[in-house]
Design a protein around this motif. Structure first.
Motif, short mmCIF file in Angstrom:
data_model
loop_
_atom_site.label_atom_id
_atom_site.label_comp_id
_atom_site.label_asym_id
_atom_site.label_seq_id
_atom_site.Cartn_x
_atom_site.Cartn_y
_atom_site.Cartn_z
N ALA A 191 -0.17 -8.56 0.94
CA ALA A 191 -0.08 -7.32 0.15
C ALA A 191 -1.45 -6.66 0.03
O ALA A 191 -1.57 -5.43 0.05
CB ALA A 191 0.50 -7.59 -1.23
N LEU A 192 -2.49 -7.48 -0.08
CA LEU A 192 -3.86 -6.96 -0.18
C LEU A 192 -4.49 -6.71 1.18
O LEU A 192 -5.71 -6.55 1.30
CB LEU A 192 -4.73 -7.93 -0.99
N GLY A 193 -3.66 -6.63 2.20
CA GLY A 193 -4.17 -6.29 3.54
C GLY A 193 -5.18 -7.28 4.05
O GLY A 193 -6.22 -6.89 4.56
N LEU A 194 -4.88 -8.58 3.88
CA LEU A 194 -5.78 -9.65 4.31
C LEU A 194 -7.13 -9.57 3.60
O LEU A 194 -8.15 -9.97 4.13
CB LEU A 194 -5.95 -9.65 5.84
N GLY A 232 -7.82 -4.64 0.87
CA GLY A 232 -7.51 -3.83 -0.31
C GLY A 232 -8.43 -4.09 -1.49
O GLY A 232 -8.41 -3.36 -2.47
N LEU A 233 -9.25 -5.13 -1.38
CA LEU A 233 -10.20 -5.43 -2.45
C LEU A 233 -11.47 -4.59 -2.34
O LEU A 233 -12.36 -4.72 -3.20
CB LEU A 233 -10.55 -6.93 -2.43
N ILE A 291 -3.10 -2.86 -3.20
CA ILE A 291 -1.97 -3.20 -2.33
C ILE A 291 -1.98 -2.24 -1.16
O ILE A 291 -1.75 -1.04 -1.32
CB ILE A 291 -0.63 -3.12 -3.11
N VAL A 292 -2.29 -2.77 0.02
CA VAL A 292 -2.48 -1.90 1.19
C VAL A 292 -1.65 -2.33 2.42
O VAL A 292 -1.86 -1.79 3.50
CB VAL A 292 -3.97 -1.78 1.58
N TRP A 293 -0.72 -3.27 2.25
CA TRP A 293 0.13 -3.62 3.40
C TRP A 293 0.87 -2.38 3.89
O TRP A 293 1.12 -2.22 5.08
CB TRP A 293 1.13 -4.71 3.01
N ASP A 294 1.18 -1.47 2.97
CA ASP A 294 1.86 -0.23 3.34
C ASP A 294 1.01 0.62 4.28
O ASP A 294 1.54 1.28 5.17
CB ASP A 294 2.29 0.55 2.10
N GLU A 295 -0.30 0.58 4.11
CA GLU A 295 -1.18 1.29 5.04
C GLU A 295 -1.14 0.66 6.42
O GLU A 295 -1.18 1.36 7.43
CB GLU A 295 -2.63 1.30 4.52
N PHE A 296 -1.06 -0.66 6.48
CA PHE A 296 -0.95 -1.34 7.77
C PHE A 296 0.28 -0.80 8.52
O PHE A 296 0.18 -0.34 9.66
CB PHE A 296 -0.79 -2.85 7.58
N VAL A 297 1.42 -0.85 7.85
CA VAL A 297 2.67 -0.45 8.50
C VAL A 297 2.65 1.04 8.83
O VAL A 297 3.07 1.44 9.92
CB VAL A 297 3.88 -0.85 7.64
#
Length: 159
Positions: free
Chosen positions: A18-21, A24-25, A83-89
């Motif tokens: 969720a934190l984009g590995l 996102g931190l 939370i940046v998994w959405d940016e990945f996708v």
């Protein structure tokens, strides 16, 4: 670190994703950092046949709904900036059917960030009205679709 982030652990695979590995931190522009972190994984996805790439997108989206919901619940905050998994996708959607090149990667990055930040209609509506893991994911999916269409138009114009 804010209190919501303190509730997460990078040892938890769902939080980590969720934190984009961990991207996102980033203290500044975590969405941009997440999109940058998606590029090396895009380069791996780009090696797949189109059907494999699309399947990976679908699985990544479904997984993203679940892991973003869990991280959001654990944080007690809907759609925390980390939370940046959405940016990945969203970025991977932008790059679907795009030949791999440094220029295309950069154009895709810029277009995706533009649509993700500006949130033109109906992206803004989805961002405000749809909640949960699906809500976290869907506005970036649509930003990715807008960016993908724009990128394909630009690439066709350059031919």
């Amino acid at each position: 670190m804010d209190k919501a982030l303190a509730r997460l652990s990078l040892r938890n695979p769902l939080h980590l994703c969720a934190l984009g590995l961990g991207s996102g931190l980033s203290p500044k522009a975590p969405g941009t950092a997440g999109t940058v972190a998606a590029i090396p994984l895009y380069l791996l996805l780009a090696q797949l046949p189109v059907t494999g790439y699309v399947l990976a997108l679908v699985v990544s989206f479904v997984f993203g709904v679940w892991c973003c919901q869990r991280a959001s619940d654990d944080m007690g905050v809907h759609d925390h900036g980390a939370i940046v998994w959405d940016e990945f996708v969203g970025y991977w959607i932008t790059m679907l059917l795009v030949p791999v090149s440094a220029l295309n990667i950069l154009l895709g990055f810029l277009l995706f960030r533009l649509f993700d930040i500006l949130k033109p209609w109906p992206i803004k509506v989805l961002d405000k009205k749809v909640h949960g893991g699906f809500g976290i994911m869907i506005d970036d999916v649509l930003a990715g679709v807008f960016a993908a269409i724009s990128l394909q138009i630009i690439l066709l114009a350059l031919i």
